[in-house]
Design a protein around this motif. Structure first.
Motif, PDB file in Angstrom:
ATOM      1  N   PRO A  89       0.836  -1.201   0.000  1.00 54.27           N
ATOM      2  CA  PRO A  89       0.000   0.000   0.000  1.00 54.27           C
ATOM      3  C   PRO A  89       0.877   1.259   0.000  1.00 54.27           C
ATOM      4  CG  PRO A  89      -0.673  -1.523   1.730  1.00 54.27           C
ATOM      5  CD  PRO A  89       0.609  -2.035   1.176  1.00 54.27           C
ATOM      6  N   CYS A  90       0.379   2.310  -0.655  1.00 55.13           N
ATOM      7  CA  CYS A  90       1.098   3.589  -0.654  1.00 55.13           C
ATOM      8  C   CYS A  90       1.064   4.169   0.748  1.00 55.13           C
ATOM      9  CB  CYS A  90       0.450   4.570  -1.621  1.00 55.13           C
ATOM     10  SG  CYS A  90       0.565   4.056  -3.329  1.00 55.13           S
ATOM     11  N   PRO A  91       2.224   4.597   1.255  1.00 55.71           N
ATOM     12  CA  PRO A  91       2.241   5.145   2.616  1.00 55.71           C
ATOM     13  C   PRO A  91       1.469   6.457   2.749  1.00 55.71           C
ATOM     14  CG  PRO A  91       4.463   5.127   1.655  1.00 55.71           C
ATOM     15  CD  PRO A  91       3.531   4.514   0.664  1.00 55.71           C
ATOM     16  N   GLU A  92       1.357   7.228   1.653  1.00 60.77           N
ATOM     17  CA  GLU A  92       0.690   8.537   1.728  1.00 60.77           C
ATOM     18  C   GLU A  92      -0.812   8.429   1.950  1.00 60.77           C
ATOM     19  OE1 GLU A  92       2.537   7.943  -1.364  1.00 60.77           O
ATOM     20  OE2 GLU A  92       4.325   8.510  -0.246  1.00 60.77           O
ATOM     21  N   ASP A  93      -1.458   7.486   1.245  1.00 64.04           N
ATOM     22  CA  ASP A  93      -2.913   7.431   1.354  1.00 64.04           C
ATOM     23  C   ASP A  93      -3.465   6.032   1.645  1.00 64.04           C
ATOM     24  OD1 ASP A  93      -2.879   6.053  -1.065  1.00 64.04           O
ATOM     25  OD2 ASP A  93      -3.494   7.772  -2.243  1.00 64.04           O
ATOM     26  N   GLY A  94      -2.671   5.003   1.491  1.00 65.42           N
ATOM     27  CA  GLY A  94      -3.113   3.663   1.808  1.00 65.42           C
ATOM     28  C   GLY A  94      -4.071   3.045   0.807  1.00 65.42           C
ATOM     29  N   ARG A  95      -4.604   3.861  -0.114  1.00 68.62           N
ATOM     30  CA  ARG A  95      -5.556   3.318  -1.093  1.00 68.62           C
ATOM     31  C   ARG A  95      -4.849   2.752  -2.305  1.00 68.62           C
ATOM     32  NH1 ARG A  95      -9.118   8.340  -2.290  1.00 68.62           N
ATOM     33  NH2 ARG A  95      -6.980   8.994  -2.594  1.00 68.62           N
ATOM     34  N   GLY A  96      -3.829   3.435  -2.770  1.00 71.52           N
ATOM     35  CA  GLY A  96      -3.113   2.984  -3.954  1.00 71.52           C
ATOM     36  C   GLY A  96      -2.083   1.928  -3.615  1.00 71.52           C
ATOM     37  N   GLN A  97      -1.531   1.334  -4.640  1.00 76.45           N
ATOM     38  CA  GLN A  97      -0.494   0.320  -4.487  1.00 76.45           C
ATOM     39  C   GLN A  97       0.806   0.824  -5.097  1.00 76.45           C
ATOM     40  OE1 GLN A  97      -0.676  -3.298  -3.502  1.00 76.45           O
ATOM     41  NE2 GLN A  97      -2.305  -2.351  -2.298  1.00 76.45           N
ATOM     42  N   GLU A  98       1.903   0.442  -4.482  1.00 78.01           N
ATOM     43  CA  GLU A  98       3.225   0.717  -5.022  1.00 78.01           C
ATOM     44  C   GLU A  98       3.861  -0.593  -5.467  1.00 78.01           C
ATOM     45  OE1 GLU A  98       5.078   4.500  -2.633  1.00 78.01           O
ATOM     46  OE2 GLU A  98       5.387   2.513  -1.772  1.00 78.01           O
ATOM     47  N   ALA A  99       4.648  -0.508  -6.524  1.00 81.18           N
ATOM     48  CA  ALA A  99       5.519  -1.611  -6.911  1.00 81.18           C
ATOM     49  C   ALA A  99       6.891  -1.269  -6.359  1.00 81.18           C
ATOM     50  CB  ALA A  99       5.564  -1.759  -8.419  1.00 81.18           C
ATOM     51  N   VAL A 100       7.524  -2.227  -5.709  1.00 83.44           N
ATOM     52  CA  VAL A 100       8.828  -2.018  -5.080  1.00 83.44           C
ATOM     53  C   VAL A 100       9.788  -3.072  -5.613  1.00 83.44           C
ATOM     54  CG1 VAL A 100      10.079  -1.866  -2.893  1.00 83.44           C
ATOM     55  CG2 VAL A 100       7.655  -1.193  -2.993  1.00 83.44           C
ATOM     56  N   LEU A 101      10.928  -2.633  -6.124  1.00 84.12           N
ATOM     57  CA  LEU A 101      11.950  -3.562  -6.600  1.00 84.12           C
ATOM     58  C   LEU A 101      12.612  -4.210  -5.394  1.00 84.12           C
ATOM     59  CD1 LEU A 101      13.470  -4.612  -9.131  1.00 84.12           C
ATOM     60  CD2 LEU A 101      15.084  -2.716  -8.801  1.00 84.12           C
ATOM     61  N   THR A 102      12.594  -5.532  -5.347  1.00 85.50           N
ATOM     62  CA  THR A 102      13.207  -6.254  -4.231  1.00 85.50           C
ATOM     63  C   THR A 102      14.722  -6.331  -4.429  1.00 85.50           C
ATOM     64  OG1 THR A 102      13.010  -8.381  -5.349  1.00 85.50           O
ATOM     65  CG2 THR A 102      11.138  -7.696  -3.954  1.00 85.50           C
ATOM     66  N   ASP A 103      15.418  -6.749  -3.380  1.00 82.73           N
ATOM     67  CA  ASP A 103      16.865  -6.973  -3.506  1.00 82.73           C
ATOM     68  C   ASP A 103      17.138  -8.047  -4.561  1.00 82.73           C
ATOM     69  OD1 ASP A 103      17.362  -5.048  -1.588  1.00 82.73           O
ATOM     70  OD2 ASP A 103      17.603  -6.502   0.050  1.00 82.73           O
ATOM     71  N   GLU A 104      16.286  -9.070  -4.594  1.00 81.74           N
ATOM     72  CA  GLU A 104      16.430 -10.126  -5.604  1.00 81.74           C
ATOM     73  C   GLU A 104      16.233  -9.555  -7.011  1.00 81.74           C
ATOM     74  OE1 GLU A 104      14.274 -14.314  -6.874  1.00 81.74           O
ATOM     75  OE2 GLU A 104      14.048 -13.611  -4.810  1.00 81.74           O
ATOM     76  N   GLY A 105      15.257  -8.662  -7.157  1.00 83.30           N
ATOM     77  CA  GLY A 105      15.026  -8.026  -8.447  1.00 83.30           C
ATOM     78  C   GLY A 105      16.195  -7.148  -8.863  1.00 83.30           C
ATOM     79  N   MET A 106      16.747  -6.417  -7.904  1.00 86.26           N
ATOM     80  CA  MET A 106      17.907  -5.567  -8.201  1.00 86.26           C
ATOM     81  C   MET A 106      19.102  -6.424  -8.617  1.00 86.26           C
ATOM     82  SD  MET A 106      18.590  -2.409  -8.400  1.00 86.26           S
ATOM     83  CE  MET A 106      20.065  -1.490  -8.781  1.00 86.26           C
ATOM     84  N   ALA A 107      19.294  -7.534  -7.945  1.00 83.11           N
ATOM     85  CA  ALA A 107      20.392  -8.434  -8.303  1.00 83.11           C
ATOM     86  C   ALA A 107      20.180  -9.019  -9.706  1.00 83.11           C
ATOM     87  CB  ALA A 107      20.515  -9.560  -7.272  1.00 83.11           C
ATOM     88  N   ALA A 108      18.942  -9.369 -10.033  1.00 88.75           N
ATOM     89  CA  ALA A 108      18.641  -9.891 -11.376  1.00 88.75           C
ATOM     90  C   ALA A 108      18.912  -8.831 -12.432  1.00 88.75           C
ATOM     91  CB  ALA A 108      17.184 -10.355 -11.446  1.00 88.75           C
ATOM     92  N   LEU A 109      18.544  -7.596 -12.144  1.00 87.64           N
ATOM     93  CA  LEU A 109      18.804  -6.494 -13.075  1.00 87.64           C
ATOM     94  C   LEU A 109      20.296  -6.281 -13.259  1.00 87.64           C
ATOM     95  CD1 LEU A 109      17.872  -4.109 -14.826  1.00 87.64           C
ATOM     96  CD2 LEU A 109      17.757  -2.738 -12.717  1.00 87.64           C
ATOM     97  N   GLU A 110      21.029  -6.253 -12.164  1.00 90.53           N
ATOM     98  CA  GLU A 110      22.482  -6.039 -12.239  1.00 90.53           C
ATOM     99  C   GLU A 110      23.180  -7.171 -12.989  1.00 90.53           C
ATOM    100  OE1 GLU A 110      23.282  -5.485  -8.074  1.00 90.53           O
ATOM    101  OE2 GLU A 110      23.061  -3.302  -8.233  1.00 90.53           O
ATOM    102  N   SER A 111      22.654  -8.373 -12.876  1.00 92.47           N
ATOM    103  CA  SER A 111      23.217  -9.508 -13.593  1.00 92.47           C
ATOM    104  C   SER A 111      22.861  -9.449 -15.086  1.00 92.47           C
ATOM    105  CB  SER A 111      22.686 -10.808 -12.973  1.00 92.47           C
ATOM    106  OG  SER A 111      23.119 -11.916 -13.691  1.00 92.47           O
ATOM    107  N   ALA A 112      21.641  -9.035 -15.394  1.00 91.01           N
ATOM    108  CA  ALA A 112      21.166  -9.005 -16.784  1.00 91.01           C
ATOM    109  C   ALA A 112      21.720  -7.823 -17.580  1.00 91.01           C
ATOM    110  CB  ALA A 112      19.639  -8.950 -16.802  1.00 91.01           C
TER     111      ALA A 112
END
Length: 146
Positions: A89-112
């Motif tokens: 949930p978005c911390p500002e309003d709680g209604r919307g959703q955020e996508a957050v890059l995980t550490d695993e996702g960052m590692a996959a990006l750095e590898s790719a």
């Protein structure tokens, strides 16, 4: 009704469409073969990696990627299942959703990224001279802003 394309316009249009489809196909095939990631996965991770806190509201992410709301939801849900991103949930309003890059996702990006760069250079950058790259940037910036 729109004016028919001239022969020159038709050639330019077809050259653009056919070459851009071919380029995207090569980029997609090489990225999948080398990393298991799709171009959509990669693009999402690049945009999130550049965002403050590696997070963006789903609507903003969709806008940056030029995805429909349903397409971004499908894409992010697929990436959540693989541990590349998480939704919260978005911390500002709680209604919307955020996508957050995980550490695993960052590692996959750095590898790719270095593997993807080889294909980008081979299929695009190294085939053009600096003046041509400048024209492409100028032209497609116009198209993007239209």
């Amino acid at each position: 009704m729109a004016e028919p394309l001239t022969d020159d316009e038709q050639r330019a249009w077809r050259t653009f469409i056919e070459s851009s489809w071919a380029l995207h196909t090569h980029l997609e095939d090489d990225l999948r073969a080398q990393t298991g990631l799709s171009m959509n996965d990669y693009h999402v991770m690049v945009v999130l990696s550049e965002a403050p806190g590696r997070r963006l509201r789903m609507g903003e992410l969709a806008g940056r990627l030029v995805f429909s709301p349903s397409r971004i939801t499908y894409q992010i849900n697929s990436m959540v299942k693989r541990g590349l991103v998480r939704k919260q949930p978005c911390p500002e309003d709680g209604r919307g959703q955020e996508a957050v890059l995980t550490d695993e996702g960052m590692a996959a990006l750095e590898s790719a990224a270095p593997l993807h760069l080889v294909t980008v250079r081979d299929r695009f950058i190294d085939r053009l001279d600096p003046d041509e790259l400048e024209v492409i940037e100028r032209v497609f910036d116009k198209v993007r802003k239209a």
